[in-house]
Design an enzyme around this catalytic site. Sequence first.
Site, PDB file in Angstrom:
ATOM      1  N   TRP A   1      41.870  34.767  35.704  1.00 31.11           N
ATOM      2  CA  TRP A   1      41.826  35.833  36.699  1.00 31.11           C
ATOM      3  C   TRP A   1      40.476  36.552  36.755  1.00 31.11           C
ATOM      4  O   TRP A   1      39.921  36.893  35.699  1.00 31.11           O
ATOM      5  CB  TRP A   1      42.895  36.869  36.333  1.00 31.11           C
ATOM      6  CG  TRP A   1      42.875  38.099  37.171  1.00 31.11           C
ATOM      7  CD1 TRP A   1      42.154  39.239  36.917  1.00 31.11           C
ATOM      8  CD2 TRP A   1      43.568  38.342  38.389  1.00 31.11           C
ATOM      9  NE1 TRP A   1      42.370  40.166  37.915  1.00 31.11           N
ATOM     10  CE2 TRP A   1      43.243  39.636  38.835  1.00 31.11           C
ATOM     11  CE3 TRP A   1      44.452  37.575  39.172  1.00 31.11           C
ATOM     12  CZ2 TRP A   1      43.763  40.191  40.003  1.00 31.11           C
ATOM     13  CZ3 TRP A   1      44.973  38.125  40.327  1.00 31.11           C
ATOM     14  CH2 TRP A   1      44.620  39.425  40.731  1.00 31.11           C
TER      15      TRP A   1
ATOM     16  N   ASP B   1      37.314  42.752  40.571  1.00 29.34           N
ATOM     17  CA  ASP B   1      36.074  43.344  41.100  1.00 29.34           C
ATOM     18  C   ASP B   1      34.771  42.758  40.537  1.00 29.34           C
ATOM     19  O   ASP B   1      34.669  42.532  39.329  1.00 29.34           O
ATOM     20  CB  ASP B   1      35.984  44.837  40.755  1.00 29.34           C
ATOM     21  CG  ASP B   1      37.259  45.596  41.006  1.00 29.34           C
ATOM     22  OD1 ASP B   1      38.216  45.000  41.499  1.00 29.34           O
ATOM     23  OD2 ASP B   1      37.270  46.787  40.687  1.00 29.34           O
TER      24      ASP B   1
ATOM     25  N   GLU C   1      38.742  53.895  45.210  1.00 35.80           N
ATOM     26  CA  GLU C   1      38.226  53.060  44.129  1.00 35.80           C
ATOM     27  C   GLU C   1      36.833  52.552  44.492  1.00 35.80           C
ATOM     28  O   GLU C   1      36.476  52.424  45.659  1.00 35.80           O
ATOM     29  CB  GLU C   1      39.148  51.858  43.910  1.00 35.80           C
ATOM     30  CG  GLU C   1      40.570  52.230  43.498  1.00 35.80           C
ATOM     31  CD  GLU C   1      41.384  51.019  43.061  1.00 35.80           C
ATOM     32  OE1 GLU C   1      41.805  50.991  41.898  1.00 35.80           O
ATOM     33  OE2 GLU C   1      41.601  50.105  43.881  1.00 35.80           O
TER      34      GLU C   1
HETATM   35  C1  FRU Z   1      39.802  47.878  41.906  1.00 37.28           C
HETATM   36  C2  FRU Z   1      40.182  48.347  40.501  1.00 37.28           C
HETATM   37  C3  FRU Z   1      39.202  49.363  39.981  1.00 37.28           C
HETATM   38  C4  FRU Z   1      39.393  49.240  38.499  1.00 37.28           C
HETATM   39  C5  FRU Z   1      39.611  47.771  38.345  1.00 37.28           C
HETATM   40  C6  FRU Z   1      40.554  47.385  37.244  1.00 37.28           C
HETATM   41  O1  FRU Z   1      40.285  46.617  42.199  1.00 37.28           O
HETATM   42  O2  FRU Z   1      41.512  48.828  40.510  1.00 37.28           O
HETATM   43  O3  FRU Z   1      39.406  50.657  40.479  1.00 37.28           O
HETATM   44  O4  FRU Z   1      38.277  49.679  37.772  1.00 37.28           O
HETATM   45  O5  FRU Z   1      40.116  47.288  39.564  1.00 37.28           O
HETATM   46  O6  FRU Z   1      40.602  46.009  37.092  1.00 37.28           O
END
Ligand code: FRU
Length: 447
Positions: A16, A19, A213
């Site tokens: 997986w 981000d 985010e």
């Molecule tokens: C966005 C998010 C971020 C966080 C990360 C965790 O997709 O939710 O806000 O840091 O993914 O994997």
Amino acid sequence: MAGNRPVAHLAAPRNWINDPNGFIWFDGQYHLYSQHFPYAPLWGRMHWTHATSKDLTVWEHHDIVLFPSKSYDSDGCFSGSAIVKDGQLLFFYTGVDYVEADPENINKVLHDTYVACQVRIASPDGFTFDNLAGKQQVIPPIKNQALGSRYHTRDPKVWEYNGMLYMILGSKVQEPGKETTTPKVLIFRSKDSYEWEFLNELASYGTLGYMWECPDLFCVDGQWMLTMSPMGMLDIPHVHANQAIIAKVGFDNDTGEIDWDGKTYQFVDFGLDYYAGQSTLDKDGRRIHVGWLRMTEALPRCDFMGVYCFPRLVEMKDGIIYTPVHPDICAHFTDVCTEQTLDRSKAFKISATLSEGQQIKVGQYTVTAKAGSIVADRTGMVGEPKMQLISATPALDEALEVEVYVDHCVVEVYVNGGRYAIAHIVNPEALAGELSIPEGASIAQFA
Ligand code: FRU
């Protein structure tokens, strides 16, 4: 397994990724890190994995660089960014500590309560990280709940200006007496990268979901832009509620004030798979960004979950934002061919000017000019939950030139030199059928 892996896009090494993190040009190559769960093709306790490329196209995967090692990041190293400082790389990320792990899957949290702090770690070369001695908690979990959430303050994007470091964070606050939360971004500032002072904030104006985010704030040709990924901004069947947007804003370096009405913005990508984008400067100092293309299910013969779109330039022309494919990527699509000579096992690009009703067809995937917009249809090519099947750009009052990049499980459509983009994850096997292009269109294979 190789069959359906994209060749010119970054995909998870296995299992997986979500981000993009710490995207930076350093020491003769691009470093691009990813939120990564190494044990299964699903989200879980986060690590950072690492890939490098010289041309943003061919990526080499390396070892995991960040893993949980401290009480404050024992449940994950969430998203963050990198800067070059005094010849080394400085990284800032969010460390999380679950209040209560899910007993049925200890890699996930119960009740959405991630105690979140911001962490600094340096690396001399982008490959070497000291997960034991090198981590420093620089912003502890927020105590003042009117300022930001103790559990949901994350994704530090850091930049340097005039000898000072600036950090933007996504957050939210619970309004007294209300069930919903107000999303916001927080701006911090530091002289030395260790001590950070709160400078300013921007809260929602009753729009754009409940939590923001991955915010990013940068300036292109004198125009500040804010990109971020608001959670819960859409309520449309079969479309993910969380989406990425880009807005022209004002920013005051002294006060940290962001000037924006919260209403004027556009989707970064109209395919609506794109999320959690991050920008950086390319080797020539141009602003570029890259985003995660969400997959809701593993595709046939793909042993990974998670692909990124092509890195794109962010440009301003006559006050309009353009995000064309990075020219170093275009430079790979030069091997001109015909429908008959195209090797369908390679990535390829179709270029065409489409007049009303004209269509490009790659297997079941269609790109059509309709009432001034470009409509990309992937019906039947992905599982439906949370995927928009038919995507349309806003209408344009000009000729519609498209570049369609096809790379195994990703199709990207760029309209009028990056005025709009549509990136779609698709079942690669559904691309295999008939290829038809209008007269005057051209095809070039990846070389
Ligand atoms: C966005 C998010 C971020 C966080 C990360 C965790 O997709 O939710 O806000 O840091 O993914 O994997």
